[in-house]
Design an enzyme around this catalytic site. Sequence first.
Site, PDB file in Angstrom:
ATOM      1  N   HIS A 117     -42.232  60.000  14.123  1.00 23.95           N
ATOM      2  CA  HIS A 117     -42.466  58.712  14.778  1.00 23.95           C
ATOM      3  C   HIS A 117     -43.344  57.785  13.943  1.00 23.95           C
ATOM      4  O   HIS A 117     -43.894  56.832  14.478  1.00 23.95           O
ATOM      5  CB  HIS A 117     -43.119  58.935  16.149  1.00 23.95           C
ATOM      6  CG  HIS A 117     -42.182  59.536  17.135  1.00 23.95           C
ATOM      7  ND1 HIS A 117     -42.601  60.174  18.279  1.00 23.95           N
ATOM      8  CD2 HIS A 117     -40.830  59.614  17.148  1.00 23.95           C
ATOM      9  CE1 HIS A 117     -41.556  60.606  18.957  1.00 23.95           C
ATOM     10  NE2 HIS A 117     -40.472  60.280  18.285  1.00 23.95           N
ATOM     11  N   LYS A 174     -35.065  60.843   3.993  1.00 24.26           N
ATOM     12  CA  LYS A 174     -33.991  59.959   3.523  1.00 24.26           C
ATOM     13  C   LYS A 174     -34.342  58.496   3.768  1.00 24.26           C
ATOM     14  O   LYS A 174     -34.290  57.671   2.862  1.00 24.26           O
ATOM     15  CB  LYS A 174     -32.711  60.331   4.286  1.00 24.26           C
ATOM     16  CG  LYS A 174     -31.450  59.664   3.827  1.00 24.26           C
ATOM     17  CD  LYS A 174     -30.265  60.077   4.706  1.00 24.26           C
ATOM     18  CE  LYS A 174     -30.012  61.572   4.752  1.00 24.26           C
ATOM     19  NZ  LYS A 174     -28.777  61.940   5.474  1.00 24.26           N
ATOM     20  N   LYS A 208     -31.939  63.434  14.725  1.00 20.34           N
ATOM     21  CA  LYS A 208     -30.571  63.952  14.667  1.00 20.34           C
ATOM     22  C   LYS A 208     -30.191  64.507  16.023  1.00 20.34           C
ATOM     23  O   LYS A 208     -31.056  64.985  16.768  1.00 20.34           O
ATOM     24  CB  LYS A 208     -30.469  65.078  13.622  1.00 20.34           C
ATOM     25  CG  LYS A 208     -29.072  65.339  13.140  1.00 20.34           C
ATOM     26  CD  LYS A 208     -28.672  64.255  12.160  1.00 20.34           C
ATOM     27  CE  LYS A 208     -27.575  64.616  11.230  1.00 20.34           C
ATOM     28  NZ  LYS A 208     -27.639  63.792  10.012  1.00 20.34           N
TER      29      LYS A 208
HETATM   30  N1  GLU Z   1     -25.281  60.942   9.856  1.00 24.14           N
HETATM   31  C1  GLU Z   1     -25.601  60.156   8.702  1.00 24.14           C
HETATM   32  C2  GLU Z   1     -26.673  60.846   7.872  1.00 24.14           C
HETATM   33  O1  GLU Z   1     -26.794  62.042   7.860  1.00 24.14           O
HETATM   34  C3  GLU Z   1     -25.911  58.714   9.061  1.00 24.14           C
HETATM   35  C4  GLU Z   1     -27.067  58.486   9.966  1.00 24.14           C
HETATM   36  C5  GLU Z   1     -27.221  57.056  10.456  1.00 24.14           C
HETATM   37  O2  GLU Z   1     -26.441  56.199  10.064  1.00 24.14           O
HETATM   38  O3  GLU Z   1     -28.136  56.825  11.243  1.00 24.14           O
HETATM   39  O4  GLU Z   1     -27.389  60.229   7.126  1.00 24.14           O
END
Ligand code: GLU
Length: 471
Positions: free
Chosen positions: A63, A93, A105
């Site tokens: 967060h 990422k 996720k």
């Molecule tokens: N599922 C994709 C990833 O692993 C995209 C996630 C997104 O666009 O929020 O990066």
Amino acid sequence: MSSHISFFKSVENYVDKAAAFTDIPKGLVEQIKACNLVLQIRFPIRVGNDYQVIEAYRVQHSHHRLPTKGGIRYAESVDQDEVMALAALMTYKCALVDVPFGGAKGGIKINPANYTTEQLQNITRRYTAELVKKNFIGPGIDVPAPDYGTGPREMAWILDTYQALRHGEVDSIACVTGKPVTQNGIRGRAEATGRGVFYGLRECVSHAEDMKKLGLEKGIAGKTMVVQGLGNVGSNTAIISQQEGDVKIVGVSEREGSIHDPNGIDIEKLLAFRKETGSIIGYPGSKHIGDARAALELPCDILVPAALENQITTENAGKIQAKIIAEAANGPVTADADPILQKKGVLILPDFYINAGGVTVSYFEWLKNLSHHRFGRLENRFQHNAFGRILDKVVEFTGKSVSDRDRELLTRGGTEIELVNSGLEDTMITAYQQIRETFKQHPGIPDVRTAAFVCSMKKISSDYISMGIFP
Ligand code: GLU
């Protein structure tokens, strides 16, 4: 799972390894690593005359920035550990590519092929309703997107369910990204991950001194590539690499097996062949060389595992012949296979860098949704007129004329897809340069993955420090 340590634990191990090259206080490293919120859901759906309990998750890993962001996957492999690991990877990422979100996720433990469209719709809508109930979704809270086993169709169901339950919320269309273009999505999102993989690879191979160490020439044109998985990410990576980079695809694998053709495989034709016959095996000119993992061991410059995690393990790592591995999937190389490959001198472009194109364009979609207008709507005509006036002056001063076609090309503003792709290209190049600089500045850093984690962690820790939590 062939790896004996958990996926989440292996992400934590990478982070610990990188932390040693930073001066981030130990407690802050622990906070960066921790999963902030884990929602575990069980709900029933009706199948025929019976009921089935559906197991689902949403994890908000960090967060430090809001909203949190990450896809939702539908796969039989889904469990809490997997979703936690994938959420954590989203945090690193987003930080790496300067997308101002925390990581998240979601996952539903199903094989979508076993359900009808109607059942999938029921499952998706019920899952969304559970997220709304728990305040786990919203434009400023947590914004899902597609992942393995989901796509624009599921995102449209999520949006519709959200809007039904949150009627009147002005920014509701930004509650999910990866939507169909006709449902407030953005052009270029569908192929964004694959396109990002291509931009990242092209940047990587453009550095002659780095390529020399691998025994490769600089430049993407003519490089050979093997792709595992022809889903959204794998097929777009292959098509774009072939069409825009002149890359030669020499091997492909899908669940039914692997094929090899050193003369090159036309991916669009292969996709059409698979659609018709249900398999890549038997594609004209290619040789069937074994199961879905066989292609991983083919000789090639670039290997692109674009299926699921745990594909390159201690069992096959020693047999990999590729010089570069682009982790288009999340976690395709297990933590214990990684050092085997590093020792062999393989350059691994880690998942949370090389597949960041998807979330980058999701960010553009979210911005578009919050602004409630299409990119370029305000300025395109203005720019067109301004460039036209400059061109008129050039024509006047030089006495030369400009063809209608050239005038059109020189004066028009960027279209949505052009703006999206240029933002994506810039993002992938900038992030690679940051990783490369970090790698060069710290001679002790052993590999690109560690360098990339160092970059992300520095950004996340400075966010925490500027919050005043860790003075
Ligand atoms: N599922 C994709 C990833 O692993 C995209 C996630 C997104 O666009 O929020 O990066």
